[in-house]
Design a protein around this motif. Structure first.
Motif, short mmCIF file in Angstrom:
data_model
loop_
_atom_site.label_atom_id
_atom_site.label_comp_id
_atom_site.label_asym_id
_atom_site.label_seq_id
_atom_site.Cartn_x
_atom_site.Cartn_y
_atom_site.Cartn_z
N SER A 54 0.83 -1.21 0.00
CA SER A 54 0.00 0.00 0.00
C SER A 54 0.86 1.26 0.00
O SER A 54 0.51 2.28 -0.62
CB SER A 54 -0.93 0.00 1.22
OG SER A 54 -1.81 -1.11 1.18
N TRP A 55 2.00 1.20 0.70
CA TRP A 55 2.90 2.35 0.70
C TRP A 55 3.41 2.66 -0.70
O TRP A 55 3.61 3.83 -1.06
CB TRP A 55 4.09 2.11 1.63
CG TRP A 55 3.76 2.16 3.09
CD1 TRP A 55 3.79 1.12 3.97
CD2 TRP A 55 3.36 3.31 3.84
NE1 TRP A 55 3.42 1.55 5.23
CE2 TRP A 55 3.16 2.90 5.17
CE3 TRP A 55 3.15 4.65 3.50
CZ2 TRP A 55 2.77 3.79 6.17
CZ3 TRP A 55 2.75 5.53 4.50
CH2 TRP A 55 2.57 5.10 5.81
N LEU A 56 3.61 1.61 -1.49
CA LEU A 56 4.13 1.82 -2.84
C LEU A 56 3.07 2.38 -3.77
O LEU A 56 3.40 3.11 -4.71
CB LEU A 56 4.70 0.50 -3.38
CG LEU A 56 5.94 0.01 -2.62
CD1 LEU A 56 6.35 -1.38 -3.10
CD2 LEU A 56 7.10 0.98 -2.78
N TYR A 57 1.81 2.06 -3.52
CA TYR A 57 0.73 2.70 -4.29
C TYR A 57 0.73 4.21 -4.01
O TYR A 57 0.59 5.03 -4.93
CB TYR A 57 -0.62 2.11 -3.92
CG TYR A 57 -0.94 0.79 -4.59
CD1 TYR A 57 -1.26 0.73 -5.94
CD2 TYR A 57 -0.92 -0.40 -3.87
CE1 TYR A 57 -1.55 -0.48 -6.56
CE2 TYR A 57 -1.21 -1.62 -4.48
CZ TYR A 57 -1.52 -1.65 -5.83
OH TYR A 57 -1.80 -2.85 -6.44
N ILE A 58 0.89 4.56 -2.74
CA ILE A 58 0.95 5.98 -2.37
C ILE A 58 2.17 6.64 -3.01
O ILE A 58 2.09 7.73 -3.58
CB ILE A 58 0.99 6.13 -0.84
CG1 ILE A 58 -0.30 5.61 -0.22
CG2 ILE A 58 1.25 7.59 -0.44
CD1 ILE A 58 -0.26 5.50 1.31
N GLY A 59 3.32 5.94 -2.93
CA GLY A 59 4.54 6.47 -3.54
C GLY A 59 4.39 6.67 -5.03
O GLY A 59 4.88 7.66 -5.58
N ALA A 60 3.71 5.74 -5.70
CA ALA A 60 3.53 5.85 -7.16
C ALA A 60 2.75 7.10 -7.52
O ALA A 60 3.12 7.83 -8.45
CB ALA A 60 2.81 4.60 -7.68
N VAL A 61 1.69 7.38 -6.79
CA VAL A 61 0.85 8.55 -7.09
C VAL A 61 1.67 9.83 -6.97
O VAL A 61 1.70 10.67 -7.89
CB VAL A 61 -0.36 8.60 -6.14
CG1 VAL A 61 -1.09 9.94 -6.28
CG2 VAL A 61 -1.30 7.45 -6.41
N PHE A 62 2.39 9.99 -5.87
CA PHE A 62 3.12 11.24 -5.65
C PHE A 62 4.39 11.34 -6.48
O PHE A 62 4.76 12.44 -6.91
CB PHE A 62 3.42 11.41 -4.15
CG PHE A 62 2.21 11.76 -3.35
CD1 PHE A 62 1.61 13.01 -3.47
CD2 PHE A 62 1.64 10.83 -2.48
CE1 PHE A 62 0.48 13.34 -2.74
CE2 PHE A 62 0.51 11.15 -1.74
CZ PHE A 62 -0.08 12.40 -1.87
N ASP A 63 5.06 10.21 -6.74
CA ASP A 63 6.24 10.24 -7.60
C ASP A 63 5.89 10.70 -9.02
O ASP A 63 6.57 11.54 -9.60
CB ASP A 63 6.88 8.85 -7.68
CG ASP A 63 8.25 8.81 -7.04
OD1 ASP A 63 8.81 9.89 -6.75
OD2 ASP A 63 8.77 7.71 -6.84
N LEU A 64 4.83 10.13 -9.58
CA LEU A 64 4.44 10.48 -10.94
C LEU A 64 3.88 11.89 -11.01
O LEU A 64 4.07 12.60 -12.01
CB LEU A 64 3.45 9.45 -11.48
CG LEU A 64 4.02 8.02 -11.58
CD1 LEU A 64 2.95 7.05 -12.08
CD2 LEU A 64 5.24 7.97 -12.48
N LEU A 65 3.20 12.33 -9.95
CA LEU A 65 2.75 13.72 -9.88
C LEU A 65 3.95 14.68 -9.88
O LEU A 65 3.95 15.71 -10.55
CB LEU A 65 1.92 13.95 -8.63
CG LEU A 65 0.41 13.71 -8.72
CD1 LEU A 65 -0.22 13.85 -7.33
CD2 LEU A 65 -0.25 14.64 -9.71
N PHE A 66 4.97 14.32 -9.10
CA PHE A 66 6.17 15.16 -9.00
C PHE A 66 6.86 15.32 -10.35
O PHE A 66 7.11 16.44 -10.82
CB PHE A 66 7.12 14.53 -7.98
CG PHE A 66 8.55 14.98 -8.10
CD1 PHE A 66 8.90 16.32 -7.94
CD2 PHE A 66 9.56 14.06 -8.35
CE1 PHE A 66 10.22 16.74 -8.06
CE2 PHE A 66 10.87 14.47 -8.47
CZ PHE A 66 11.21 15.81 -8.32
N ILE A 67 7.15 14.20 -11.02
CA ILE A 67 7.85 14.27 -12.30
C ILE A 67 6.97 14.94 -13.36
O ILE A 67 7.45 15.78 -14.14
CB ILE A 67 8.28 12.87 -12.78
CG1 ILE A 67 9.17 12.19 -11.75
CG2 ILE A 67 9.02 12.96 -14.11
CD1 ILE A 67 9.57 10.77 -12.11
#
Length: 417
Positions: free
Chosen positions: A125-138
């Motif tokens: 679940s942490w990686l789903y959260i990370g995916a959302v914010f990482d892709l938003l950042f880039i």
């Protein structure tokens, strides 16, 4: 000639650290470099509860070095440099805080995974959260750069935008591989990101290293007159470096063949060694902000030679890869951050802190201990890794002590920036 519409009122931000992106992202990168390496030391020695069934610990480390640390430095540099290149004001204040928050939330998610924390019994679940914010950042970073480039029609910058788009793809592949338990896909995503960043370093380095050397050196002739330093470079070298690196990248990642790997890696090394000869001036050794950039490029060339020799001498592929990472990402980013931070905060680039020599020396020690010593003394491999980890952490501790106060304070001349 394109006219730029100036803002109707002066730019402001809630704190000087949000004036321009280099301030917050360089500060965060320095702190993150310490925290993530400390955590990796615990993960590497088995002292955390990271779920290896969800994520290979080696890939955890690789992802955060590439998409965490390196991308933070790139964001700080590009979002500042594009303002200089285009004349278009880049995000500052709360908009910059928004971009930075996406990066930070993704990093916190990955730290939770490294610490073995779970949500409802799973770390995925942490990686789903990370995916959302990482892709938003880039995606957010790429959008503001694209908008500025389009506004002034500087289409020559599209190559950098293409690399950012591919970095977004690479990070997406990492997450896709993790979520679908496909380690091969995760590995491709990490290496794709890593080689794209090395490509960015080669592209940006080709511009800024000779630029910094030319402006950082003062030569007085026999008549006492100051002379400009003009360094050699050529379009042919640029094209050759790009083509050899593209071929190397494809061969190493998708089509492993020792003959092609050797030819392409030696090609990249040779072209960039010729570049270094053209950029050389004995005066750089009197300027730590210059010799650090030169040594970083030289370390990259040596690492490509290690790639070329690896299939024939049999040492681990990771040795060559870490050489390229330490020189092309570690040493180069430290050298760039220490120089850019001085210039953009209104301080003299000719009078850096004496601490920078120690910082650069520690990064050279990281390269020696992680790359060169294991080649001649594999029996003490773990010791050399721990020495390298310690030197890396010490380097960034000194960076934070020396530069964070500068990055968090207003410019001495009172200007916004």
């Amino acid at each position: 000639m394109h006219s730029i519409n100036l803002p109707s009122k002066p730019a402001t931000s809630p704190h000087p650290i949000f004036n321009l992106s280099f301030r917050i992202f360089f500060s965060a990168a320095g702190l993150f470099a310490i925290v993530t390496m400390l955590l990796w030391a615990f993960v590497f020695t088995g002292h955390t509860d990271i779920d290896a069934q969800v994520l290979n610990p080696l890939y955890w480390h690789g992802h955060e070095m590439v998409y965490g640390y390196a991308l933070a430095v790139i964001a700080g540099f590009l979002l500042t440099a594009v303002k200089t290149w285009t004349g278009v004001m880049m995000p500052h204040g709360y908009k910059l805080l928004g971009i930075f928050s996406c990066w930070l939330l993704a990093r916190l998610s990955w730290m939770a995974v490294g610490l073995g924390m779970t949500i409802a019994g799973s770390s995925l679940s942490w990686l789903y959260i990370g995916a959302v914010f990482d892709l938003l950042f880039i995606g957010w970073m790429a959008f503001v750069i694209f908008r500025a480039v389009l506004q002034v029609k500087q289409y020559k910058q599209m190559g950098i935008l293409a690399k950012l788009a591919l970095l977004t793809l690479g990070n997406g592949l990492c997450y896709w591989g993790i979520i679908n338990a496909d380690m091969t896909m995760t590995k491709i995503g990490i290496y794709l990101g890593f080689y794209l960043i090395i490509g960015l370093v080669l592209t940006i380095g080709r511009r800024v290293v000779p630029f910094f050397i030319e402006r950082g050196l003062s030569v007085v002739n026999s008549q006492g007159d100051q002379e400009d330093v003009i360094l050699r470079n050529s379009k042919t070298q640029d094209i050759a470096s790009l083509l050899f690196f593209l071929a190397f990248f494809i061969v190493d990642l998708f089509y492993p063949n020792k003959y092609l790997l050797t030819i392409t890696a030696l090609g990249v090394a040779l072209v960039n060694l010729i570049r270094l000869i053209g950029w050389y001036h004995r005066g750089i050794w009197q300027k730590p902000l210059l010799w650090s950039l030169y040594i970083a490029f030289l370390g990259m060339c040596l690492s490509f030679v290690l790639y070329a020799l690896q299939p024939w001498l049999g040492y681990a592929h990771s040795i060559a890869m870490h050489g390229l990472a330490i020189a092309g990402v570690g040493m180069m980013t430290v050298a760039m951050m220490t120089r850019v931070s001085l210039g953009h905060t209104g301080r003299s680039i000719h009078q850096p802190s004496k601490m920078v020599n120690v910082m650069y020396g520690l990064m050279v020690l990281v390269f020696i201990s992680r790359v060169l010593l294991p080649l001649v003394d594999i029996d003490h491999y773990l010791l050399w890794i721990m020495v390298a980890q310690g030197a890396w952490i010490a380097c960034f501790v000194l960076f934070c002590i020396s530069y964070l106060p500068m990055l968090a304070r207003p410019r001495p001349d009172g200007l916004f920036g």
